[in-house]
Motif scaffolding. Structure first.
Motif, PDB file in Angstrom:
ATOM      1  N   ILE A 118      -4.865  -1.962   5.309  1.00 35.11           N
ATOM      2  CA  ILE A 118      -5.256  -3.187   6.001  1.00 35.11           C
ATOM      3  C   ILE A 118      -4.441  -4.370   5.494  1.00 35.11           C
ATOM      4  O   ILE A 118      -4.152  -5.299   6.238  1.00 35.11           O
ATOM      5  N   ARG A 119      -4.001  -4.302   4.258  1.00 35.93           N
ATOM      6  CA  ARG A 119      -3.220  -5.395   3.705  1.00 35.93           C
ATOM      7  C   ARG A 119      -1.923  -5.627   4.472  1.00 35.93           C
ATOM      8  O   ARG A 119      -1.407  -6.732   4.501  1.00 35.93           O
ATOM      9  N   MET A 133     -12.472  -1.946  -4.383  1.00 37.63           N
ATOM     10  CA  MET A 133     -11.567  -0.950  -4.944  1.00 37.63           C
ATOM     11  C   MET A 133     -11.430  -1.090  -6.449  1.00 37.63           C
ATOM     12  O   MET A 133     -11.286  -0.101  -7.154  1.00 37.63           O
ATOM     13  N   PHE A 187      -7.677   2.898   2.654  1.00 38.15           N
ATOM     14  CA  PHE A 187      -8.009   1.740   3.464  1.00 38.15           C
ATOM     15  C   PHE A 187      -7.245   0.495   3.040  1.00 38.15           C
ATOM     16  O   PHE A 187      -7.365  -0.550   3.653  1.00 38.15           O
ATOM     17  N   ARG A 188      -6.437   0.604   2.007  1.00 35.77           N
ATOM     18  CA  ARG A 188      -5.620  -0.533   1.592  1.00 35.77           C
ATOM     19  C   ARG A 188      -4.521  -0.838   2.590  1.00 35.77           C
ATOM     20  O   ARG A 188      -3.825  -1.828   2.469  1.00 35.77           O
ATOM     21  N   THR A 226      -3.709 -12.451  -2.109  1.00 28.12           N
ATOM     22  CA  THR A 226      -5.097 -12.554  -1.664  1.00 28.12           C
ATOM     23  C   THR A 226      -5.686 -13.894  -2.078  1.00 28.12           C
ATOM     24  O   THR A 226      -6.370 -14.551  -1.282  1.00 28.12           O
ATOM     25  N   SER A 261      -0.337  -8.490  -5.203  1.00 25.30           N
ATOM     26  CA  SER A 261      -1.330  -8.393  -4.140  1.00 25.30           C
ATOM     27  C   SER A 261      -2.507  -9.327  -4.411  1.00 25.30           C
ATOM     28  O   SER A 261      -3.015  -9.988  -3.500  1.00 25.30           O
ATOM     29  N   LEU A 276     -11.290  -9.006   4.563  1.00 20.61           N
ATOM     30  CA  LEU A 276     -11.048  -7.593   4.244  1.00 20.61           C
ATOM     31  C   LEU A 276     -10.212  -7.433   2.977  1.00 20.61           C
ATOM     32  O   LEU A 276     -10.434  -6.496   2.196  1.00 20.61           O
ATOM     33  N   SER A 277      -9.281  -8.336   2.744  1.00 16.74           N
ATOM     34  CA  SER A 277      -8.484  -8.288   1.515  1.00 16.74           C
ATOM     35  C   SER A 277      -9.349  -8.553   0.284  1.00 16.74           C
ATOM     36  O   SER A 277      -9.197  -7.907  -0.749  1.00 16.74           O
ATOM     37  N   ARG A 301      -9.064   4.714  -1.111  1.00 19.72           N
ATOM     38  CA  ARG A 301      -7.908   3.862  -1.377  1.00 19.72           C
ATOM     39  C   ARG A 301      -6.996   3.771  -0.169  1.00 19.72           C
ATOM     40  O   ARG A 301      -6.206   2.841  -0.056  1.00 19.72           O
ATOM     41  N   ALA A 340       0.819  -1.191   0.000  1.00 22.47           N
ATOM     42  CA  ALA A 340       0.000   0.000   0.000  1.00 22.47           C
ATOM     43  C   ALA A 340       0.861   1.253   0.000  1.00 22.47           C
ATOM     44  O   ALA A 340       0.576   2.198  -0.717  1.00 22.47           O
ATOM     45  N   ASP A 391     -11.453  -5.513  -0.225  1.00 18.34           N
ATOM     46  CA  ASP A 391     -10.604  -4.461  -0.764  1.00 18.34           C
ATOM     47  C   ASP A 391     -10.387  -4.669  -2.257  1.00 18.34           C
ATOM     48  O   ASP A 391     -10.513  -3.729  -3.045  1.00 18.34           O
TER      49      ASP A 391
END
Length: 176
Positions: A103-104, A85, A100-101, A39, A35, A77-78, A98, A1, A81
């Motif tokens: 979290i990754r 997104m 909030f990425r 995921t 990413s 959440l991933s 964006r 991120a 996202d």
């Protein structure tokens, strides 16, 4: 991120003439694909765990398994996202979301807690917790607030830098 934000900022700098052009688009695409691969891998892992352990993955002998719950929340959440997104990429109104990425990044904690080489680090951290518990959490809170504020500002002002309708001096001032 963080790398994605850095590269997006450099790309904005190229747009307004403050930075030298680079191959930022292909790097951003590579990061995005990596990413998505992580995921997918973690999703498959969670599905297999659910198939094998079923309910005992989260509750064993009436005791909640917090790390497994944490893993499941991070995977969900991933996935959210990635889907939300990607749907919002075409709409400029949601560019602030964006941020909030971040979290990754929590996925790194999954790897760190499973490696045995971190046992001495865990011992050191527990000693710090025992002696400076209040100071530690206040610094963490301050860091998180500063980080989220910085991410919010980067995302909010990125559209100003890339929008050619604004005066060049304003775009340059916002970029710097």
């Amino acid at each position: 991120a963080f790398i994605q934000l850095e590269l997006a900022g450099r790309q904005s700098g190229v747009i307004i003439g403050e930075s030298v052009a680079g191959d930022y688009i292909s790097t951003l695409e590579t990061i995005s694909h990596a990413s998505e691969a992580f995921t997918a891998f973690f999703t498959i892992e969670l599905v297999f765990k659910l198939l094998v352990f079923r309910r005992s993955l989260f509750v064993v002998a009436r005791t909640l398994q917090w790390f497994n719950i944490f893993d499941a929340v991070i995977v969900v959440l991933s996935i959210l996202d990635a889907t939300v997104m990607s749907a919002m990429e075409s709409s400029p109104n949601f560019s602030v979301l964006r941020g909030f990425r971040v979290i990754r990044i929590l996925r790194v904690l999954r790897i760190a807690r499973s490696l045995k080489i971190f046992s001495s680090l865990r011992l050191l951290v527990s000693a710090v917790f025992a002696s400076f518990f209040a100071l530690f959490w206040s610094m963490v809170l301050l860091g998180v607030v500063m980080l989220m504020s910085a991410l919010f500002m980067c995302q909010a002002l990125n559209s100003v830098v890339e929008d050619s309708e604004y005066d060049d001096s304003i775009r340059e001032w916002v970029y710097l």
